[in-house]
Design an enzyme around this catalytic site. Structure first.
Site, PDB file in Angstrom:
ATOM      1  N   ASP A 307      31.535  40.321  41.459  1.00 49.87           N
ATOM      2  CA  ASP A 307      32.772  39.454  41.328  1.00 49.87           C
ATOM      3  C   ASP A 307      32.692  38.355  40.225  1.00 49.87           C
ATOM      4  O   ASP A 307      31.989  37.441  40.504  1.00 49.87           O
ATOM      5  CB  ASP A 307      33.238  39.048  42.727  1.00 49.87           C
ATOM      6  N   LYS A 356      38.379  40.987  48.130  1.00 48.69           N
ATOM      7  CA  LYS A 356      38.339  39.684  47.030  1.00 48.69           C
ATOM      8  C   LYS A 356      38.148  38.560  48.138  1.00 48.69           C
ATOM      9  O   LYS A 356      37.413  37.483  47.738  1.00 48.69           O
ATOM     10  CB  LYS A 356      39.911  39.782  46.504  1.00 48.69           C
ATOM     11  N   LYS A 397      47.555  33.095  35.696  1.00 45.83           N
ATOM     12  CA  LYS A 397      47.385  33.024  36.989  1.00 45.83           C
ATOM     13  C   LYS A 397      47.654  31.668  37.627  1.00 45.83           C
ATOM     14  O   LYS A 397      47.116  30.585  36.623  1.00 45.83           O
ATOM     15  CB  LYS A 397      45.976  33.556  37.511  1.00 45.83           C
ATOM     16  N   LYS A 471      30.756  35.577  41.748  1.00 43.57           N
ATOM     17  CA  LYS A 471      31.234  34.672  42.926  1.00 43.57           C
ATOM     18  C   LYS A 471      30.121  34.903  44.314  1.00 43.57           C
ATOM     19  O   LYS A 471      30.133  34.057  45.013  1.00 43.57           O
ATOM     20  CB  LYS A 471      32.628  35.112  43.498  1.00 43.57           C
TER      21      LYS A 471
HETATM   22  P1  NAI Z   1      43.275  45.325  35.245  1.00 45.29           P
HETATM   23  O1  NAI Z   1      43.802  46.017  36.259  1.00 45.29           O
HETATM   24  O2  NAI Z   1      44.132  44.785  34.104  1.00 45.29           O
HETATM   25  O3  NAI Z   1      42.020  46.305  34.713  1.00 45.29           O
HETATM   26  C1  NAI Z   1      41.321  47.240  35.359  1.00 45.29           C
HETATM   27  C2  NAI Z   1      41.250  48.580  34.843  1.00 45.29           C
HETATM   28  O4  NAI Z   1      40.400  49.514  35.409  1.00 45.29           O
HETATM   29  C3  NAI Z   1      42.587  49.148  34.252  1.00 45.29           C
HETATM   30  O5  NAI Z   1      42.816  49.554  33.039  1.00 45.29           O
HETATM   31  C4  NAI Z   1      42.394  50.340  35.506  1.00 45.29           C
HETATM   32  O6  NAI Z   1      43.230  51.609  34.702  1.00 45.29           O
HETATM   33  C5  NAI Z   1      41.176  50.669  35.379  1.00 45.29           C
HETATM   34  N1  NAI Z   1      40.463  51.691  36.543  1.00 45.29           N
HETATM   35  C6  NAI Z   1      40.712  51.426  37.713  1.00 45.29           C
HETATM   36  N2  NAI Z   1      39.867  52.284  38.337  1.00 45.29           N
HETATM   37  C7  NAI Z   1      39.143  52.892  37.390  1.00 45.29           C
HETATM   38  C8  NAI Z   1      38.079  53.993  37.557  1.00 45.29           C
HETATM   39  N3  NAI Z   1      37.525  54.432  38.500  1.00 45.29           N
HETATM   40  N4  NAI Z   1      37.330  54.197  36.301  1.00 45.29           N
HETATM   41  C9  NAI Z   1      37.893  53.449  35.093  1.00 45.29           C
HETATM   42  N5  NAI Z   1      38.883  52.755  34.983  1.00 45.29           N
HETATM   43  C10 NAI Z   1      39.531  52.436  36.071  1.00 45.29           C
HETATM   44  O7  NAI Z   1      42.258  44.048  35.965  1.00 45.29           O
HETATM   45  P2  NAI Z   1      41.483  42.859  35.249  1.00 45.29           P
HETATM   46  O8  NAI Z   1      42.428  41.755  34.973  1.00 45.29           O
HETATM   47  O9  NAI Z   1      40.755  43.362  33.819  1.00 45.29           O
HETATM   48  O10 NAI Z   1      40.334  42.613  36.199  1.00 45.29           O
HETATM   49  C11 NAI Z   1      39.298  43.706  36.314  1.00 45.29           C
HETATM   50  C12 NAI Z   1      38.632  43.483  37.597  1.00 45.29           C
HETATM   51  O11 NAI Z   1      37.866  42.267  37.351  1.00 45.29           O
HETATM   52  C13 NAI Z   1      39.412  43.213  38.873  1.00 45.29           C
HETATM   53  O12 NAI Z   1      38.574  43.926  39.835  1.00 45.29           O
HETATM   54  C14 NAI Z   1      39.434  41.755  39.161  1.00 45.29           C
HETATM   55  O13 NAI Z   1      39.476  41.668  40.401  1.00 45.29           O
HETATM   56  C15 NAI Z   1      37.965  41.442  38.592  1.00 45.29           C
HETATM   57  N6  NAI Z   1      38.013  40.021  38.183  1.00 45.29           N
HETATM   58  C16 NAI Z   1      38.751  39.621  37.272  1.00 45.29           C
HETATM   59  C17 NAI Z   1      38.749  38.214  36.940  1.00 45.29           C
HETATM   60  C18 NAI Z   1      39.510  37.411  36.125  1.00 45.29           C
HETATM   61  O14 NAI Z   1      39.543  36.248  35.889  1.00 45.29           O
HETATM   62  N7  NAI Z   1      40.223  38.177  35.272  1.00 45.29           N
HETATM   63  C19 NAI Z   1      37.975  37.439  37.732  1.00 45.29           C
HETATM   64  C20 NAI Z   1      37.279  37.945  38.651  1.00 45.29           C
HETATM   65  C21 NAI Z   1      37.008  39.292  39.014  1.00 45.29           C
END
Ligand code: NAI
Length: 515
Positions: A307, A356, A397, A471
């Site tokens: 994370d 989370k 956010k 984290k």
């Molecule tokens: P997002 O939802 O924009 O992107 C996630 C992507 O993963 C989406 O495009 C989705 O279609 C794809 N996806 C889902 N399951 C999949 C799979 N099995 N195989 C391939 N692709 C898959 O989310 P974001 O904002 O990019 O965040 C990504 C991750 O990072 C989340 O889990 C979030 O909790 C984690 N995270 C983000 C932080 C931040 O500051 N943005 C901080 C800490 C963690």
């Protein structure tokens, strides 16, 4: 005069360090204290010293970064940022002309105090990236997988994080970036994600695993070092089942037999481990079940997670450490988040939120354990974490935190914080750092001078040197988790300094304190 390359701008003039054409060899005395708590209450401390040789390969590898969830906000923002640097794109905004930068990146935008100037005694700071040779972000080859078929141009527009003037100029480069198909299991990410799942490998788990391995091998043909990062949606916590997740062999058999409880993230981890490329988990779910960890040990492959630590939690791991080390006692912490991006949508589902919540909550544990004047054994801080989905806000956010602490004579001190930022603009540089530092870590090895004929050994399987970026850092068995951000940063910097034969940063400044 030719510019000196970054990795040669700092030269250490010491009998303890030898610069060779292809490596830097440092002789290093690692000092530690062995402590015994005696039954009479005495804490017995015995300083010990180990003599090490640390070898850093100077040839930076061509780095291939493969992101799972490439088309998400983080993946698309990082890709766009790298391309914007590569193409030297500038764009106009209401505030004026903008150019790309890496603010928020430890490796690209932070400096290190290296010593005091011989002429006037002032501290001298050098960019982190000038200490040891590291990958230039512009040279990173990017690829990845996504369950959504949108190309990276569409993804960047869907994320709505970057200015339109930049998006438009990036289009010619990003529209050819198409995520590879991936695996979607309804059981693991929120049902509300189903709508974007149009890019799937429809096959058995074994075939999915084989396909991911093939994809990684393709990247290996272009890059010397490949790093796989999970930046896909948060999965729900996976029940650790006996006979399925408990050992490496059981997990491989469960994949071969198509067991429904093997998560997509575990499939990516196993594929990376079998291909012997580092796998990094940027989401909170328990991808690293015992079977995955055993496999990584067995295959001598690196793993790191869990994370990404970027915003509210990063602040928390500074603030609680600061309060506790001042002798102030945090007793209640309430953390609210609301956000409107796809991560927020996924987390609006209860099972994914629970994963989370756990990683956001545990981040204060090491600070509490460090001070038994403030906390009785087993005493906990009242700590709650709430996340709400508010689509209108998009990637912006909002994090609101209230820290209530006990101070002298029954007083209380309440600190309230309101943090607003684009989530992905904090996360993208962290992913960049993870890739760059992982590549660096693969080039560092250690040998004990005290043990006859000992060979150079790399870092152990769990790359806990990367804890700063997580984290809920995973660590090797028998180690201890460090959450406090400044200690985590010191760990990276002092290891890098050790590679140059330099003592840890001690901030004693005796030069200015004694005659
Ligand atoms: P997002 O939802 O924009 O992107 C996630 C992507 O993963 C989406 O495009 C989705 O279609 C794809 N996806 C889902 N399951 C999949 C799979 N099995 N195989 C391939 N692709 C898959 O989310 P974001 O904002 O990019 O965040 C990504 C991750 O990072 C989340 O889990 C979030 O909790 C984690 N995270 C983000 C932080 C931040 O500051 N943005 C901080 C800490 C963690």
């Amino acid at each position: 005069m030719d510019a000196v390359p970054a990795s040669r701008r700092v030269f250490v003039d010491s009998p303890n360090v030898r610069y060779e054409d292809d490596q830097i060899i440092a002789d290093y005395r690692y000092s530690a204290n062995e402590v015994t708590k005696r039954p009479n209450g005495v804490v017995h401390v015995k300083p010990v010293e180990k003599r090490l040789q640390i070898r850093t390969n100077r040839k930076v590898n061509r780095l291939g970064l493969m992101m799972v969830g490439w088309g998400g906000n983080n993946g698309s923002t990082l890709t766009a940022a790298i391309e914007a640097h590569r193409q030297g794109i500038t764009w106009k905004t209401r505030q004026g002309l903008r150019k790309p930068n890496w603010l928020g990146s430890l490796t690209q935008a932070s400096t290190v105090q290296i010593g005091l100037d011989t002429t006037d005694g002032s501290p001298v700071y050098v960019p982190f990236k000038d200490l040891l040779p590291t990958v230039d972000p512009k040279d990173i080859i990017i690829d990845g997988w996504d369950i959504s078929s949108a190309d990276l141009n569409e993804s960047v527009r869907r994320a709505a994080v970057l200015d339109v003037g930049l998006q438009d100029q990036l289009e010619p480069y990003l529209k050819f970036c198409k995520p590879k198909p991936s695996v979607y299991k309804e059981k693991f990410i929120a049902l509300n994600q189903m709508g974007r799942a149009d890019n799937l490998i429809e096959a058995s788990d074994q075939k999915v695993l084989d396909q991911i391995r093939e994809d990684i091998r393709q990247m290996k043909s272009k890059a010397d070092t490949v790093v796989v990062v999970w930046t896909a949606n948060t999965e729900c916590l996976c029940p650790v089942l006996e006979g399925v997740h408990d050992t490496a062999d059981n997990l491989l058999a469960a994949i071969a037999n198509g067991h429904e409880d093997v998560s997509p993230s575990a499939l990516f981890a196993v594929a990376s481990i079998l291909e012997k490329v580092p796998f990094i988990n940027g989401s909170p779910q328990n991808t690293f079940v015992p079977g995955v960890r055993e496999l990584a040990q067995r295959e001598k492959s690196w793993i790191a997670g869990d994370d990404f630590k970027t915003g509210q939690t990063r602040m928390k791991s500074v603030l609680v450490d600061f309060l506790v080390s001042c002798g102030i006692k945090p007793v209640a912490i309430a953390s609210y988040n609301h956000l409107g991006n796809n991560d927020g949508k996924n987390l609006s589902s209860h099972q994914q939120f629970l994963a989370k919540k756990a990683s956001k909550t545990n981040v204060i544990d090491d600070a509490v354990l460090s001070n038994d004047i403030l906390y009785e054994p087993g005493e906990k801080v009242d700590h709650t974490v709430i996340i709400e989905y508010l689509p209108y806000l998009g990637d912006s956010k909002r994090a609101m935190d209230e820290y209530t602490s006990e101070i002298m004579f029954g007083g209380t001190n309440t600190i309230v914080m309101h943090n607003v930022c684009e989530d992905s603009l904090l996360a993208a540089p962290v992913i960049l750092d993870l890739a760059i530092l992982t590549e660096l870590a693969t080039r560092i090895s250690f040998r004990s001078v005290d043990v006859k004929d000992s060979e150079f050994q790399p870092f152990t399987t769990e790359l806990s040197i990367l804890s700063y970026m997580f984290k809920a850092p995973i660590i090797q068995e028998g180690g201890h988790v460090v959450n406090a951000l400044n200690k985590q940063r010191a760990s990276i910097l002092n290891i890098v300094r050790a590679c140059l034969g330099l003592a840890p940063e001690h901030h004693m400044d005796l030069e200015t304190k004694i005659p």
